[in-house]
Design a protein around this motif. Structure first.
Motif, PDB file in Angstrom:
ATOM      1  N   GLY A   1       0.783  -1.235   0.000  1.00 14.91           N
ATOM      2  CA  GLY A   1       0.000   0.000   0.000  1.00 14.91           C
ATOM      3  C   GLY A   1       0.809   1.274   0.000  1.00 14.91           C
ATOM      4  O   GLY A   1       0.280   2.348   0.306  1.00 14.91           O
ATOM      5  N   VAL A   2       2.094   1.187  -0.359  1.00 17.97           N
ATOM      6  CA  VAL A   2       2.976   2.361  -0.338  1.00 17.97           C
ATOM      7  C   VAL A   2       3.162   2.897  -1.756  1.00 17.97           C
ATOM      8  O   VAL A   2       3.596   2.157  -2.651  1.00 17.97           O
ATOM      9  N   THR A   3       2.847   4.156  -1.974  1.00 19.52           N
ATOM     10  CA  THR A   3       3.119   4.799  -3.254  1.00 19.52           C
ATOM     11  C   THR A   3       4.632   4.923  -3.418  1.00 19.52           C
ATOM     12  O   THR A   3       5.309   5.467  -2.550  1.00 19.52           O
ATOM     13  N   THR A   4       5.153   4.407  -4.531  1.00 17.57           N
ATOM     14  CA  THR A   4       6.602   4.370  -4.725  1.00 17.57           C
ATOM     15  C   THR A   4       7.009   5.262  -5.892  1.00 17.57           C
ATOM     16  O   THR A   4       6.372   5.228  -6.949  1.00 17.57           O
ATOM     17  N   VAL A   5       8.057   6.043  -5.690  1.00 15.67           N
ATOM     18  CA  VAL A   5       8.495   7.026  -6.682  1.00 15.67           C
ATOM     19  C   VAL A   5       9.978   6.843  -6.972  1.00 15.67           C
ATOM     20  O   VAL A   5      10.792   6.704  -6.048  1.00 15.67           O
ATOM     21  N   ILE A   6      10.328   6.810  -8.256  1.00 12.63           N
ATOM     22  CA  ILE A   6      11.729   6.856  -8.672  1.00 12.63           C
ATOM     23  C   ILE A   6      12.005   8.244  -9.222  1.00 12.63           C
ATOM     24  O   ILE A   6      11.310   8.708 -10.125  1.00 12.63           O
ATOM     25  N   THR A   7      12.998   8.914  -8.666  1.00 14.58           N
ATOM     26  CA  THR A   7      13.343  10.255  -9.132  1.00 14.58           C
ATOM     27  C   THR A   7      14.834  10.490  -8.903  1.00 14.58           C
ATOM     28  O   THR A   7      15.521   9.664  -8.297  1.00 14.58           O
ATOM     29  N   SER A   8      15.328  11.620  -9.368  1.00 16.80           N
ATOM     30  CA  SER A   8      16.770  11.879  -9.363  1.00 16.80           C
ATOM     31  C   SER A   8      17.270  12.329  -7.991  1.00 16.80           C
ATOM     32  O   SER A   8      16.656  13.167  -7.328  1.00 16.80           O
ATOM     33  N   SER A   9      18.425  11.773  -7.603  1.00 16.46           N
ATOM     34  CA  SER A   9      19.055  12.192  -6.355  1.00 16.46           C
ATOM     35  C   SER A   9      19.739  13.546  -6.509  1.00 16.46           C
ATOM     36  O   SER A   9      20.101  14.181  -5.510  1.00 16.46           O
ATOM     37  N   LYS A  10      19.922  13.994  -7.761  1.00 22.19           N
ATOM     38  CA  LYS A  10      20.578  15.280  -7.993  1.00 22.19           C
ATOM     39  C   LYS A  10      19.663  16.455  -7.672  1.00 22.19           C
ATOM     40  O   LYS A  10      20.135  17.576  -7.471  1.00 22.19           O
ATOM     41  N   ARG A  11      18.360  16.187  -7.643  1.00 20.08           N
ATOM     42  CA  ARG A  11      17.390  17.231  -7.303  1.00 20.08           C
ATOM     43  C   ARG A  11      16.401  16.706  -6.272  1.00 20.08           C
ATOM     44  O   ARG A  11      15.212  16.506  -6.554  1.00 20.08           O
ATOM     45  N   PRO A  12      16.869  16.453  -5.048  1.00 21.21           N
ATOM     46  CA  PRO A  12      15.972  15.906  -4.021  1.00 21.21           C
ATOM     47  C   PRO A  12      14.854  16.862  -3.645  1.00 21.21           C
ATOM     48  O   PRO A  12      13.821  16.439  -3.121  1.00 21.21           O
ATOM     49  N   GLU A  13      15.050  18.156  -3.942  1.00 17.30           N
ATOM     50  CA  GLU A  13      13.993  19.128  -3.637  1.00 17.30           C
ATOM     51  C   GLU A  13      12.741  18.876  -4.459  1.00 17.30           C
ATOM     52  O   GLU A  13      11.659  19.405  -4.139  1.00 17.30           O
ATOM     53  N   ASN A  14      12.856  18.077  -5.522  1.00 13.84           N
ATOM     54  CA  ASN A  14      11.673  17.731  -6.316  1.00 13.84           C
ATOM     55  C   ASN A  14      10.651  16.944  -5.511  1.00 13.84           C
ATOM     56  O   ASN A  14       9.484  16.838  -5.908  1.00 13.84           O
ATOM     57  N   ILE A  15      11.081  16.374  -4.386  1.00 12.99           N
ATOM     58  CA  ILE A  15      10.150  15.632  -3.536  1.00 12.99           C
ATOM     59  C   ILE A  15       8.983  16.528  -3.124  1.00 12.99           C
ATOM     60  O   ILE A  15       7.833  16.085  -3.093  1.00 12.99           O
ATOM     61  N   PHE A  16       9.261  17.794  -2.821  1.00 11.81           N
ATOM     62  CA  PHE A  16       8.184  18.720  -2.438  1.00 11.81           C
ATOM     63  C   PHE A  16       7.181  18.864  -3.572  1.00 11.81           C
ATOM     64  O   PHE A  16       5.963  18.793  -3.364  1.00 11.81           O
ATOM     65  N   ALA A  17       7.702  19.074  -4.782  1.00 13.03           N
ATOM     66  CA  ALA A  17       6.822  19.262  -5.938  1.00 13.03           C
ATOM     67  C   ALA A  17       6.043  17.993  -6.258  1.00 13.03           C
ATOM     68  O   ALA A  17       4.873  18.061  -6.645  1.00 13.03           O
TER      69      ALA A  17
END
Length: 485
Positions: A256-272
């Motif tokens: 039941g966990v929403t899983t996201v793959i994204t870049s470690s170079k822009r961790p601030e994208n987590i907010f967006a």
């Protein structure tokens, strides 16, 4: 001022810090977040120098997430890489003892580095080192869960890593992608962010194929496997790659966990990303046609999201399915497979559906639930299930029609037939795994009662702690999939 975040810097804030601060002003719904950071994002692949800029941005992101009301767990690799730097060794050792020694050297320095970075922002942290062996025991698993939850309630950021110093192949998670998925399942996280050197899942390796396209949303992991490339292998220091992230996503979304793959170079994208998915939920819930307010769609930040299961596994099933190594296998017939695939079954297997066992296992150990590759023999047994002379071969449906008030003479006959008959022998080539569960009896006992009605267990075994031979079963492969093989 309500909603404002104030940070004291020892120096003038960098443009990056200001960017994080501005991006974090818009609050998303508070939730539990697990962030996984791989070795390639922590240390340089060749020089093994810590990548302080990436680490600092991740730390600032975590702190601002905490200030928004989120609870955050950081799953961090990198101990071996840091150990290589400390000992001035060029490459990862080939032998286990050398790797474990470097992990012991690097883990202390890695957590000290995190403590220093988080300390500048007055954020307390805690080190949590786990092996699969630590959580294979149910009591120790629950202790780990309670510790993590208590740390989160105290406002602490737990930093989780595998205890490589004492891990061996039998108790290793394999990689921290898997560990992060298990951690997110343990604490019932809302999001798991897998930070990597690419900003999502692609149809091909984006470094080599200019035509590679990013997959934005994954609703079926089994369906997406044939559409994407997983050749973005891990670095020479790490053990993961895109394939391990897909496996981790499968484990996490199943819980039941929403899983996201994204870049470690822009961790601030987590907010967006959080804000973007919050807005999608708000739009979906807003069904009033009279609402004149126009919703302005947010720009989608680069990432791949794996949608969570609509019917997530219960904690005990998730523990059984993902944290335990199976000690053996229970072979079931196609009828039992169909029944177990239905939610109404409760994930519990009756002896009537068992046709054999593989391996030696004790009561309480995890077992694989397997079914024969060819169903010809199963169909033959089903055809014979109406023959009262072969009670152990009866299908679950036929067995359900038998009266539980069978005469003692018939019970003794059934017992004698079942004990004396040789247990069918199966090899790995004969079966495929369709699920996992917890054995309620040992392998010899299950072999003796295979095919029998539950009311006969006492007569055969002398006792019956449970009318089910395996419980907490999670079926991963539905009957239709296996029938096509």
């Amino acid at each position: 001022m309500p909603g404002a975040c104030f940070i004291v810097f020892n120096h003038a804030p960098s443009p990056f810090s200001v960017q994080i601060l501005s991006m974090s002003r818009t609050k998303s719904t508070p939730c539990i977040i697990v962030i996984k950071l791989g070795t390639s994002s922590i240390v340089h692949e060749e020089t093994h120098q810590p990548l302080l800029s990436t680490l600092s941005s991740v730390v600032e992101t975590v702190v601002h997430l905490r200030k928004q009301g989120h609870k955050v767990v950081l799953v961090s690799s990198g101990a071996i890489g840091v150990g290589l730097r400390r000992m001035n060794i060029a490459s990862r050792p080939k032998n286990l003892s050398g790797t474990q020694a470097l992990a012991a050297i690097g883990q202390g320095r890695l957590i000290a580095l995190y403590d220093e970075l988080f300390g500048h922002l007055e954020q307390p942290i805690a080190q949590v080192l786990l092996t699969r062996g630590d959580i294979s025991d149910r009591t120790r698993y629950l202790n780990a869960v309670n510790t993590l939850n208590e740390l989160l309630s105290m406002g602490v950021v737990p930093i989780v890593n595998e205890n490589d110093t004492i891990s061996v192949s039998e108790i290793k998670f394999g990689d921290n992608d898997t560990l992060s998925a298990i951690t997110s399942s343990m604490i019932h996280a809302d999001y798991l962010f897998l930070l990597t050197d690419v900003d999502g899942l692609y149809t091909a390796n984006p470094r080599k194929d200019s035509k590679a396209k990013q997959i934005e949303i994954v609703t079926s992991i089994s369906a997406i496997r044939s559409q994407v490339s997983t050749t973005t292998l891990g670095s020479s220091l790490g053990t993961g790659g895109m394939e391990t992230k897909i496996i981790a996503a499968e484990m996490a979304t199943g819980a039941g966990v929403t899983t996201v793959i994204t870049s470690s170079k822009r961790p601030e994208n987590i907010f967006a990303i959080l804000e973007y998915h919050d807005s999608l939920k708000s739009t979906a819930l807003s069904s009033e046609p009279s609402n004149e307010k126009t919703l302005i769609p947010l720009t989608r930040p680069p990432h791949t999201v794996f949608m969570p299961s609509l019917v997530p596994m219960r904690d005990l099933k998730a523990w059984t399915s993902h944290t335990l190594f199976p000690a053996g296998s229970v072979v079931i017939d196609s009828g039992a497979h169909r029944v177990l695939s239905k939610r109404e079954s409760g994930g519990r297997l009756l002896a009537a559906g068992v046709i054999g066992v593989m391996g030696a296992f004790a009561s309480g150990q995890a077992v694989r639930i397997v079914i024969r590759v060819s169903h010809e023999e199963t169909d033959m047994l089903s055809a014979q299930s109406s023959r009262p002379a072969s009670p152990r071969r009866l299908s679950p449906i036929a067995m359900g029609t038998l009266s539980r008030s069978s005469s003692s003479g018939n019970l003794e006959t059934n017992k004698s037939l079942n004990v004396e008959a040789a247990s069918p022998q199966f090899s790995e080539h004969d079966v495929i795994e369709v699920g996992r569960g917890l054995a309620m009896y040992n392998y010899a006992q299950i072999s003796r009662v295979r095919g029998l009605n539950s009311s006969q267990l006492v007569q055969v075994l002398g006792y019956a702690d449970s009318e089910y031979v395996v419980e907490n079963i999670t079926i991963r492969v539905p009957p239709r999939s296996t029938s096509e093989k």
